[in-house]
Design a protein around this motif. Sequence first.
Motif, PDB file in Angstrom:
ATOM      1  N   ASN A   1       0.829  -1.193   0.000  1.00  0.00           N
ATOM      2  CA  ASN A   1       0.000   0.000   0.000  1.00  0.00           C
ATOM      3  C   ASN A   1       0.877   1.263   0.000  1.00  0.00           C
ATOM      4  O   ASN A   1       1.559   1.561   0.962  1.00  0.00           O
ATOM      5  CB  ASN A   1      -0.878  -0.035   1.262  1.00  0.00           C
TER       6      ASN A   1
ATOM      7  N   TYR B   1      -1.908  -0.051  10.036  1.00  0.00           N
ATOM      8  CA  TYR B   1      -1.768   0.272   8.605  1.00  0.00           C
ATOM      9  C   TYR B   1      -3.036   0.847   7.977  1.00  0.00           C
ATOM     10  O   TYR B   1      -2.946   1.587   7.005  1.00  0.00           O
ATOM     11  CB  TYR B   1      -1.353  -0.977   7.817  1.00  0.00           C
ATOM     12  N   ASN B   2      -4.200   0.503   8.539  1.00  0.00           N
ATOM     13  CA  ASN B   2      -5.429   0.824   7.812  1.00  0.00           C
ATOM     14  C   ASN B   2      -6.399   1.763   8.518  1.00  0.00           C
ATOM     15  O   ASN B   2      -7.431   2.107   7.932  1.00  0.00           O
ATOM     16  CB  ASN B   2      -6.176  -0.476   7.468  1.00  0.00           C
ATOM     17  N   SER B   3      -6.114   2.144   9.756  1.00  0.00           N
ATOM     18  CA  SER B   3      -7.058   3.038  10.427  1.00  0.00           C
ATOM     19  C   SER B   3      -7.233   4.325   9.628  1.00  0.00           C
ATOM     20  O   SER B   3      -6.256   5.031   9.338  1.00  0.00           O
ATOM     21  CB  SER B   3      -6.527   3.394  11.823  1.00  0.00           C
ATOM     22  N   PRO B   4      -8.482   4.666   9.262  1.00  0.00           N
ATOM     23  CA  PRO B   4      -8.703   5.914   8.508  1.00  0.00           C
ATOM     24  C   PRO B   4      -8.191   7.144   9.265  1.00  0.00           C
ATOM     25  O   PRO B   4      -7.685   8.084   8.652  1.00  0.00           O
ATOM     26  CB  PRO B   4     -10.224   5.956   8.341  1.00  0.00           C
TER      27      PRO B   4
ATOM     28  N   LEU C   1      -4.378   7.185   8.978  1.00  0.00           N
ATOM     29  CA  LEU C   1      -3.992   7.533   7.603  1.00  0.00           C
ATOM     30  C   LEU C   1      -4.177   9.034   7.362  1.00  0.00           C
ATOM     31  O   LEU C   1      -3.326   9.684   6.753  1.00  0.00           O
ATOM     32  CB  LEU C   1      -4.824   6.728   6.595  1.00  0.00           C
TER      33      LEU C   1
ATOM     34  N   THR D   1       0.180   4.293   0.331  1.00  0.00           N
ATOM     35  CA  THR D   1      -0.139   5.346   1.289  1.00  0.00           C
ATOM     36  C   THR D   1       0.639   5.183   2.584  1.00  0.00           C
ATOM     37  O   THR D   1       0.732   6.103   3.372  1.00  0.00           O
ATOM     38  CB  THR D   1      -1.642   5.352   1.640  1.00  0.00           C
ATOM     39  N   ASN D   2       1.202   4.012   2.792  1.00  0.00           N
ATOM     40  CA  ASN D   2       2.001   3.783   4.007  1.00  0.00           C
ATOM     41  C   ASN D   2       3.490   3.707   3.714  1.00  0.00           C
ATOM     42  O   ASN D   2       4.256   3.213   4.531  1.00  0.00           O
ATOM     43  CB  ASN D   2       1.550   2.489   4.695  1.00  0.00           C
TER      44      ASN D   2
ATOM     45  N   ASP E   1      -1.860  -4.982  13.355  1.00  0.00           N
ATOM     46  CA  ASP E   1      -1.368  -4.510  12.049  1.00  0.00           C
ATOM     47  C   ASP E   1      -2.486  -3.840  11.255  1.00  0.00           C
ATOM     48  O   ASP E   1      -2.250  -2.853  10.552  1.00  0.00           O
ATOM     49  CB  ASP E   1      -0.796  -5.676  11.230  1.00  0.00           C
ATOM     50  N   ASP E   2      -3.701  -4.390  11.360  1.00  0.00           N
ATOM     51  CA  ASP E   2      -4.819  -3.802  10.631  1.00  0.00           C
ATOM     52  C   ASP E   2      -5.082  -2.380  11.133  1.00  0.00           C
ATOM     53  O   ASP E   2      -5.317  -1.456  10.342  1.00  0.00           O
ATOM     54  CB  ASP E   2      -6.055  -4.696  10.793  1.00  0.00           C
TER      55      ASP E   2
END
Lengths: 107, 334
Positions: free
Chosen positions: B2, B284-287, B290, B4-5, B280-281
């Motif tokens: 991803n 890496y993915n918390s709105p 981000l 964005t990361n 990890d979720d």
Amino acid sequence: MDENVRPARRSDIIWRHEARREQELLEAQERGEDISDRGTVILVAGGTMHQLNLLGGEIWRRCDGNTTVARIVSDLAGEYDVDPAEIDRDVREFIEDLNQRGWISYE
Amino acid sequence: MNDTNEGLLSAPLTFNWTLSYRCNFSCSHCYSREEQAEELTTDRICLIVDILADKKVPFVNFGGGEPLIREDLFDIASYASSRGLNVSMNSNGWLIDADAAARLRQSGFQSVGISIDSAEARLHDDFRCMPGSWQRAVAALDHVRGAGIRLTMSSVISRINFRNFRDLIALARDHGVQTLYLHNFKCSGRGFKNREDLDLSPEEWKAFYVEALEVKNSLSDLTLSFDDPVIASLPGYDADPMVKGSSCGKLSLHLRPNGDITPCGFIPLVVGNILAQDFDDIWYNSPVLLKMRHKEAKGKCAGCAAYGDCLGGCTARAFATTGDFSQPDPHCWK
């Protein structure tokens, strides 16, 4: 520096290998980008945070007190497509710099 | 992978961990005094320690509330140390006598910080709403140092001390403090309610930091530390930070007493629960995370030459005052 010296990381230095970042850098390197100032090992010494770049990180991870300088050089010469004499010089300079900083000792 | 990361670390380097919101003090600037959350059992806390150890998070700093309010703090710290974590805490010092300091050392605490907001006992006691607290905090400095633990001191800069911060340096030196943290005032919790009385104006912040940076660079026996992205454009600030702007959500996260994760203690947005969700979720993915990592220059930040270094300053302050991460830090003088 004797090639049989075994560099050993100081036990109180906190560090972490960033495998995901390393993968990103390898991909960036493939694309021809300059990655020399981007870190793959995060290290905290004396309260200050540092980053070691791709080659520096590879060397640091091998400073386990068991691996000789000669072995580190030969390992990395096998991984990097550069002149072996250049790798030898880079590894020795980097290890000496780590020693000067007090981050490793010689076994 | 991803994009964005890109460049993001595999986990935070530090978790600031509020084990309990309970406190024996009632300070004027406290971000958490009115917060409430269920507290976890020691066993559940040890499960969290296991997760942090597995993720190779190197540092855990217990805050609060007052960490020593939890009687199992020593057991928790011992377990965390045994799992390879570097454990530290911030305390008001009230409960630290020589015996407690020795137990902190035995439990593996690498560093203990005592909060002292003025070199004048009366001002500190008034600010902390606790008569006698200055005397006990200063005694705690000596107990911690005597136990052989790395000693730090924390002072929240506000109207009561910004003109006299050199006195705090002198106090720290007199008691063998190794690092003095001059924390920037956060408008969260009671700090938000009392900000008119306690916060400085942007121009006052600038004048304070210009002087404090000059002093910092002249010290050799004491480390003076600020963690405020708003200073990135000032002369004398030559740090090469690992990340630009706020480090929250990039190098650090905050744990609430029930295992909820927030970006920092001053941003009351839960991004997940460490016991209920995959870490990890969340990471890496918390709105929310981000969005914090990818702020956009708004308001006066748009077009400002310093934005590349400060990224809009403290995200928590911007969020507290505007509800938008990307608005300018209200402390910014530009």
